[in-house]
Design a protein around this motif. Structure first.
Motif, PDB file in Angstrom:
ATOM      1  N   GLU A  94     -15.525  -7.612 -43.965  1.00  0.00           N
ATOM      2  CA  GLU A  94     -15.361  -9.041 -44.232  1.00  0.00           C
ATOM      3  C   GLU A  94     -14.487  -9.695 -43.163  1.00  0.00           C
ATOM      4  N   SER A  95     -14.926 -10.875 -42.713  1.00  0.00           N
ATOM      5  CA  SER A  95     -14.237 -11.593 -41.645  1.00  0.00           C
ATOM      6  C   SER A  95     -13.690 -12.910 -42.180  1.00  0.00           C
ATOM      7  N   THR A  96     -12.429 -13.173 -41.937  1.00  0.00           N
ATOM      8  CA  THR A  96     -11.800 -14.429 -42.350  1.00  0.00           C
ATOM      9  C   THR A  96     -12.079 -15.470 -41.277  1.00  0.00           C
ATOM     10  N   MET A  97     -12.917 -16.465 -41.602  1.00  0.00           N
ATOM     11  CA  MET A  97     -13.421 -17.405 -40.608  1.00  0.00           C
ATOM     12  C   MET A  97     -12.605 -18.699 -40.577  1.00  0.00           C
ATOM     13  N   LEU A  98     -12.203 -19.105 -39.370  1.00  0.00           N
ATOM     14  CA  LEU A  98     -11.509 -20.370 -39.156  1.00  0.00           C
ATOM     15  C   LEU A  98     -12.428 -21.310 -38.376  1.00  0.00           C
ATOM     16  N   PRO A  99     -12.435 -22.616 -38.715  1.00  0.00           N
ATOM     17  CA  PRO A  99     -13.339 -23.564 -38.046  1.00  0.00           C
ATOM     18  C   PRO A  99     -12.715 -24.186 -36.803  1.00  0.00           C
ATOM     19  N   PHE A 100     -13.528 -24.367 -35.763  1.00  0.00           N
ATOM     20  CA  PHE A 100     -13.076 -24.997 -34.525  1.00  0.00           C
ATOM     21  C   PHE A 100     -14.164 -25.939 -34.015  1.00  0.00           C
ATOM     22  N   TYR A 101     -13.795 -27.191 -33.747  1.00  0.00           N
ATOM     23  CA  TYR A 101     -14.753 -28.179 -33.252  1.00  0.00           C
ATOM     24  C   TYR A 101     -14.820 -28.166 -31.733  1.00  0.00           C
ATOM     25  N   PHE A 102     -15.932 -28.656 -31.204  1.00  0.00           N
ATOM     26  CA  PHE A 102     -16.088 -28.765 -29.758  1.00  0.00           C
ATOM     27  C   PHE A 102     -16.889 -30.019 -29.429  1.00  0.00           C
ATOM     28  N   GLY A 103     -16.698 -30.532 -28.218  1.00  0.00           N
ATOM     29  CA  GLY A 103     -17.461 -31.678 -27.737  1.00  0.00           C
ATOM     30  C   GLY A 103     -17.722 -31.556 -26.242  1.00  0.00           C
ATOM     31  N   LEU A 120     -15.459 -30.546 -21.429  1.00  0.00           N
ATOM     32  CA  LEU A 120     -15.603 -29.841 -22.704  1.00  0.00           C
ATOM     33  C   LEU A 120     -14.246 -29.842 -23.392  1.00  0.00           C
ATOM     34  N   LEU A 121     -14.194 -30.398 -24.596  1.00  0.00           N
ATOM     35  CA  LEU A 121     -12.971 -30.389 -25.400  1.00  0.00           C
ATOM     36  C   LEU A 121     -13.142 -29.407 -26.548  1.00  0.00           C
ATOM     37  N   LEU A 122     -12.133 -28.560 -26.757  1.00  0.00           N
ATOM     38  CA  LEU A 122     -12.162 -27.526 -27.786  1.00  0.00           C
ATOM     39  C   LEU A 122     -10.966 -27.676 -28.707  1.00  0.00           C
ATOM     40  N   SER A 123     -11.176 -27.471 -29.985  1.00  0.00           N
ATOM     41  CA  SER A 123     -10.063 -27.557 -30.923  1.00  0.00           C
ATOM     42  C   SER A 123      -9.295 -26.245 -30.976  1.00  0.00           C
ATOM     43  N   ARG A 124      -8.065 -26.338 -31.439  1.00  0.00           N
ATOM     44  CA  ARG A 124      -7.202 -25.169 -31.636  1.00  0.00           C
ATOM     45  C   ARG A 124      -6.564 -25.269 -33.015  1.00  0.00           C
ATOM     46  N   PHE A 125      -6.136 -24.131 -33.519  1.00  0.00           N
ATOM     47  CA  PHE A 125      -5.357 -24.086 -34.760  1.00  0.00           C
ATOM     48  C   PHE A 125      -4.211 -23.116 -34.550  1.00  0.00           C
ATOM     49  N   ASP A 325     -28.337 -37.390 -43.605  1.00  0.00           N
ATOM     50  CA  ASP A 325     -27.701 -38.689 -43.335  1.00  0.00           C
ATOM     51  C   ASP A 325     -26.367 -38.844 -44.033  1.00  0.00           C
ATOM     52  N   GLU A 326     -26.053 -37.929 -44.935  1.00  0.00           N
ATOM     53  CA  GLU A 326     -24.754 -37.999 -45.598  1.00  0.00           C
ATOM     54  C   GLU A 326     -23.734 -37.239 -44.779  1.00  0.00           C
ATOM     55  N   LYS A 327     -22.610 -37.896 -44.451  1.00  0.00           N
ATOM     56  CA  LYS A 327     -21.576 -37.215 -43.675  1.00  0.00           C
ATOM     57  C   LYS A 327     -20.930 -36.127 -44.523  1.00  0.00           C
ATOM     58  N   ILE A 328     -20.878 -34.940 -43.965  1.00  0.00           N
ATOM     59  CA  ILE A 328     -20.319 -33.796 -44.666  1.00  0.00           C
ATOM     60  C   ILE A 328     -18.860 -33.626 -44.276  1.00  0.00           C
ATOM     61  N   ALA A 329     -17.972 -33.583 -45.232  1.00  0.00           N
ATOM     62  CA  ALA A 329     -16.548 -33.396 -44.941  1.00  0.00           C
ATOM     63  C   ALA A 329     -16.301 -31.940 -44.603  1.00  0.00           C
ATOM     64  N   THR A 330     -15.969 -31.654 -43.326  1.00  0.00           N
ATOM     65  CA  THR A 330     -15.696 -30.288 -42.912  1.00  0.00           C
ATOM     66  C   THR A 330     -14.343 -30.221 -42.249  1.00  0.00           C
ATOM     67  N   GLN A 331     -14.141 -29.223 -41.396  1.00  0.00           N
ATOM     68  CA  GLN A 331     -12.792 -28.881 -41.029  1.00  0.00           C
ATOM     69  C   GLN A 331     -12.667 -28.612 -39.541  1.00  0.00           C
ATOM     70  N   ALA A 332     -11.432 -28.769 -39.011  1.00  0.00           N
ATOM     71  CA  ALA A 332     -11.122 -28.420 -37.621  1.00  0.00           C
ATOM     72  C   ALA A 332      -9.634 -28.481 -37.403  1.00  0.00           C
ATOM     73  N   GLU A 333      -9.192 -28.362 -36.207  1.00  0.00           N
ATOM     74  CA  GLU A 333      -7.773 -28.428 -35.918  1.00  0.00           C
ATOM     75  C   GLU A 333      -7.535 -28.752 -34.460  1.00  0.00           C
ATOM     76  N   ALA A 334      -6.701 -29.749 -34.198  1.00  0.00           N
ATOM     77  CA  ALA A 334      -6.167 -30.079 -32.876  1.00  0.00           C
ATOM     78  C   ALA A 334      -7.204 -30.148 -31.769  1.00  0.00           C
ATOM     79  N   VAL A 335      -6.705 -30.406 -30.523  1.00  0.00           N
ATOM     80  CA  VAL A 335      -7.621 -30.503 -29.403  1.00  0.00           C
ATOM     81  C   VAL A 335      -7.046 -29.808 -28.179  1.00  0.00           C
ATOM     82  N   ALA A 336      -7.924 -29.181 -27.514  1.00  0.00           N
ATOM     83  CA  ALA A 336      -7.541 -28.578 -26.274  1.00  0.00           C
ATOM     84  C   ALA A 336      -8.671 -28.627 -25.332  1.00  0.00           C
ATOM     85  N   VAL A 337      -8.396 -28.494 -24.059  1.00  0.00           N
ATOM     86  CA  VAL A 337      -9.443 -28.489 -23.064  1.00  0.00           C
ATOM     87  C   VAL A 337      -9.492 -27.102 -22.443  1.00  0.00           C
TER      88      VAL A 337
END
Length: 337
Positions: A94-103, A120-125, A325-337
């Motif tokens: 089993e893996s404990t998964m953390l979410p990270f956004y990117f753009g 490219l911008l990457l989130s951090r936690f 079309d419904e915005k889904i409330a999800t998760q992320a943390e901070a920003v980094a490049v």
């Protein structure tokens, strides 16, 4: 992106398609919703994995989504810290998964030289991020799809990053941290607690409704001058430094100098809007990321329209794209490049 001789190429014309089309119709489709193991679990070694689990509607000049990463390969009991009882067991697989956004941001300029640039911008936690986990496979995937081309993903030069963040901002706080109790502070504690000090933070704030001028040492640090050769305290060394800046409209950014010998291109989102799981809402992260991308491109001399990414979920399913079309409330943390 370059050819094998190192000559930069147009991100909007890769054998007839754009880099963003490659991402959305090639890379994302190939890896979406598939867990990839980047390090196998072995005796004494934790396994690592990641998955691209969400893609969002974006502007024509960007592509964005969410990776989740985790660690596995160890069994451990799960303790409820409120009830102070064990409630379960984490299994080896089993893996404990953390979410990270990117753009990904690639402006479609009429100037071919500007079309060679992307950000490219990457989130951090906390201390966790996804740069070293995700990018090697992206580079390999791209270069396998387009032999003769090389994908270069390098960190933004700190000087450009810092200038982009503070050029239109005002300094509202400077935080200096040490890991040792200064002699002049020892009257605050009993002698028995002197060695129990983990961190001492000194906060320097201006008078109400005013700001500090931008000191020259910020640009010196961005150019590689070590902090402790610029700023010193009488009997302790500075271990961390944070600069809080106001960008207007109540928005605050924090430049976090994690290593006093090297300024990194990282900022913290101050007072983020979070979910019940203590992760930043994706709307909040992408709002900050879109603005930061604008600032970085302006610092590079590009005048481009502001991004306003719509974080509506796109789901890849058997070669088709279904849009929710419904915005889904999800998760992320901070920003980094």
């Amino acid at each position: 992106m370059t050819d094998l001789e190192g000559v930069s190429q147009d991100l909007w014309n890769i054998q007839g398609i754009s880099f963003l089309e490659y991402l959305k119709e090639g890379y994302f489709r190939d890896i979406f919703d598939v867990s990839r193991i980047t390090q196998q679990a072995m005796p004494g070694v934790i396994g690592k994995n990641y998955i691209l689990d969400e893609i969002y509607e974006s502007t024509s000049d960007s592509a964005c989504g969410r990776f989740s990463t985790g660690e596995f390969g160890v069994e451990a009991p799960i303790l409820d810290v409120q009830q102070k009882i064990y409630t379960g067991k984490r299994e080896f697989h089993e893996s404990t998964m953390l979410p990270f956004y990117f753009g990904f941001y690639t402006p479609h300029s009429s100037n071919i030289l500007e079309r060679m640039l992307g950000i490219l911008l990457l989130s951090r936690f906390n201390k966790y991020g996804i740069r070293s986990i995700v990018l090697p496979h992206l580079v390999t995937h791209f270069e396998s799809a387009y032999p003769g081309l090389q994908l270069k993903v390098e960190k933004i030069v700190p000087t450009s990053f810092v200038n982009a963040v503070i050029s239109k901002s005002e300094i509202k706080k400077i935080r200096l941290s040490t890991n040792k109790l200064p002699e002049s502070y020892r009257g605050v504690l009993t002698k028995e607690d002197f060695d129990n000090v983990y961190e001492v933070e000194t906060v320097i704030k201006p008078k109400p409704r005013s700001f500090f001028s931008k000191p020259g040492w910020i640009s010196s640090m961005a150019k590689g001058v070590p902090l402790n050769t610029i700023i010193s305290l009488p009997d302790v060394e500075i271990s961390r430094l944070k600069i809080e800046v106001s960008t207007g409209k109540g928005r605050t950014r924090t430049i976090n100098v994690a290593n006093v010998d090297r300024m990194a291109a990282n900022i913290e989102i101050t007072n983020p809007v979070t979910t019940g799981g203590n992760h930043i809402l994706k709307d909040c992260w992408f709002e900050e990321a879109d603005i930061l991308a604008d600032d970085c491109f302006l610092e590079l001399g590009l005048k481009i329209p502001e991004w306003k990414n719509d974080v509506t979920l796109i789901k890849y399913d058997r070669g088709t794209i279904d849009q929710n079309d419904e915005k889904i409330a999800t998760q992320a943390e901070a920003v980094a490049v």
